[in-house]
Design a protein around this motif. Structure first.
Motif, short mmCIF file in Angstrom:
data_model
loop_
_atom_site.label_atom_id
_atom_site.label_comp_id
_atom_site.label_asym_id
_atom_site.label_seq_id
_atom_site.Cartn_x
_atom_site.Cartn_y
_atom_site.Cartn_z
N SER A 102 0.95 -1.22 -0.04
CA SER A 102 -0.01 0.03 0.19
C SER A 102 0.93 1.26 0.11
O SER A 102 2.08 1.14 0.49
N ASN A 103 0.26 2.43 -0.42
CA ASN A 103 0.87 3.46 -0.40
C ASN A 103 0.39 4.47 0.81
O ASN A 103 0.74 5.78 0.51
N LEU A 104 0.24 3.88 1.82
CA LEU A 104 0.18 4.84 3.19
C LEU A 104 0.75 4.21 4.03
O LEU A 104 1.01 3.13 4.41
N GLU A 105 1.72 5.24 4.74
CA GLU A 105 2.51 4.89 6.06
C GLU A 105 1.63 4.30 7.15
O GLU A 105 0.60 4.76 7.52
N GLY A 106 2.45 3.72 8.01
CA GLY A 106 1.80 3.48 9.22
C GLY A 106 0.67 2.43 9.70
O GLY A 106 0.10 2.54 10.69
N ILE A 107 0.29 1.59 8.52
CA ILE A 107 -0.79 0.67 8.71
C ILE A 107 -0.22 -0.76 8.65
O ILE A 107 -1.12 -1.64 8.15
N GLY A 108 0.77 -1.01 9.12
CA GLY A 108 1.16 -2.47 8.88
C GLY A 108 0.76 -3.42 9.73
O GLY A 108 0.20 -4.55 9.13
N THR A 109 0.08 -3.18 11.12
CA THR A 109 -0.60 -3.89 11.45
C THR A 109 -1.95 -4.24 11.28
O THR A 109 -2.40 -5.47 10.82
N PRO A 110 -2.81 -3.28 10.60
CA PRO A 110 -4.29 -3.66 10.14
C PRO A 110 -3.90 -4.38 8.76
O PRO A 110 -4.62 -5.33 8.47
N LEU A 111 -2.65 -4.07 7.79
CA LEU A 111 -2.56 -5.03 6.81
C LEU A 111 -2.25 -6.52 7.21
O LEU A 111 -2.41 -7.40 6.42
N LEU A 112 -1.48 -6.70 8.30
CA LEU A 112 -0.92 -8.04 8.56
C LEU A 112 -2.53 -8.82 9.00
O LEU A 112 -2.61 -9.89 8.53
#
Length: 334
Positions: free
Chosen positions: A307-317
């Motif tokens: 994704s091209n949005l910073e800071g959302i690693g946990t939701p993506l996992l």
């Protein structure tokens, strides 16, 4: 539609009801977190089953995201570097237990020796980013040049005694791979990882290069306003967070890894085994992007989300696990 793209690429697409469930889950997550653009690739049974893009790769110019959109891979670069290291070790070119400066002369010897094996599992004692340390905007033309940011610093602890997640440690590892192979790090990755895995778009994220379909990057403020990400040149950390590529390429890497195409079975088992410190303890985004490469080796499933949005690693996992569950349910229902 994802099914049409899959058919054009010669893929075996997911059944329509499952593909719809996957798309619904993605749409829900994007709406909840305000994700501008997201590209997805799901592999199962040794092949890609679902590839798609959603939203905008470039908000200002209204460019849609697609399977071919190129994103910074951030720390998804690390397992690719790790595989390259293990392949060189398999070939007898890299001794994982020699002091790393045996291969990287740019890095001066320290109080204690540290090895490629320790760098691979973040037990080398190389420091992480300092609090308030800003990402460089200058370009480093050689991987070894980027070591100037930390090479004179003392080790944070005796290697093997603690764990400290360190992108700088992987920069040092990349320098060692160059020395062991006798060729530039980018060539090592192409020969040892990209070509065997069938990856055609992955490369160093050179901010000056013209890379087709490259996504722009964004960050949301606390008030929810979408802004362009801060400038950062990742040439100082190519092995640990300086590659770019597509979601299908990331998924191809995952499939090649868990299928044994990249590493011999004993080496793959070693790579996937949680490491311990000398005392027995287990070890366990970047500007412009949040990325996840999630695999279930026993089920043969891999999910790549870029994704091209910073800071959302946990939701993506969480989304990756949800998508893997959906694909696993199809397999169990066959």
């Amino acid at each position: 539609p994802p099914s049409l793209f899959a058919a054009r690429q010669g893929l075996r697409p997911l059944a329509a009801p499952l593909a719809e469930a996957v798309a619904d889950a993605i749409a829900e997550e994007m709406a909840q977190h305000g994700i501008p653009g997201l590209s997805v690739a799901i592999g199962e049974g040794g092949e890609l089953r679902f590839v798609a893009g959603y939203g905008l790769a470039d908000v200002e110019n209204e460019v849609e995201a697609g399977p071919e959109t190129v994103y910074r891979l951030a720390s998804v670069s690390k397992p690719m570097t790790a595989v390259a290291a293990l392949r060189l070790a398999q070939k007898g070119l890299l001794d994982l237990d020699l002091p790393v400066w045996s291969y990287c002369s740019t890095y001066p010897p320290k109080k204690w020796p540290l090895t490629a094996r320790q760098l691979l599992c973040h037990q080398g004692g190389v420091r992480s980013y300092d609090s308030g340390e800003q990402p460089p905007v200058r370009h480093y033309y050689a991987l070894s040049d980027g070591l100037v940011l930390f090479k004179e610093d003392p080790l944070a602890f005796e290697p093997g005694t603690k764990v400290l997640y360190s992108t700088y440690g992987y920069s040092l590892l990349g320098c060692a791979l160059e020395g062991a192979a006798g060729r530039p790090f980018a060539d090592v990755l192409r020969n040892e990882v990209f070509a065997p895995a069938g990856m055609t778009s992955t490369q160093p994220d050179d901010v000056r290069a013209l890379i087709p379909h490259r996504a722009s990057g964004y960050v949301r403020t606390e008030s929810g306003e979408l802004l362009n990400s801060a400038l950062a040149d990742t040439s100082y950390k190519v092995p640990g967070g300086g590659l770019c590529g597509t979601a299908p390429d990331a998924a191809r890497f995952g499939l090649a890894l868990i299928s044994g195409k990249l590493l011999e079975p004993p080496v793959l088992r070693q790579m996937l085994t949680p490491q311990r410190t000398r005392g027995g303890r287990r070890t366990g985004g970047q500007e412009r992007v949040s990325t996840v490469l999630y695999t279930r080796p026993n089920a043969g499933i891999t999910v790549a989300l870029l994704s091209n949005l910073e800071g959302i690693g946990t939701p993506l996992l969480h989304l990756a696990r949800r998508l893997a569950d959906l694909v696993a349910s199809e397999r169990s229902g066959r």
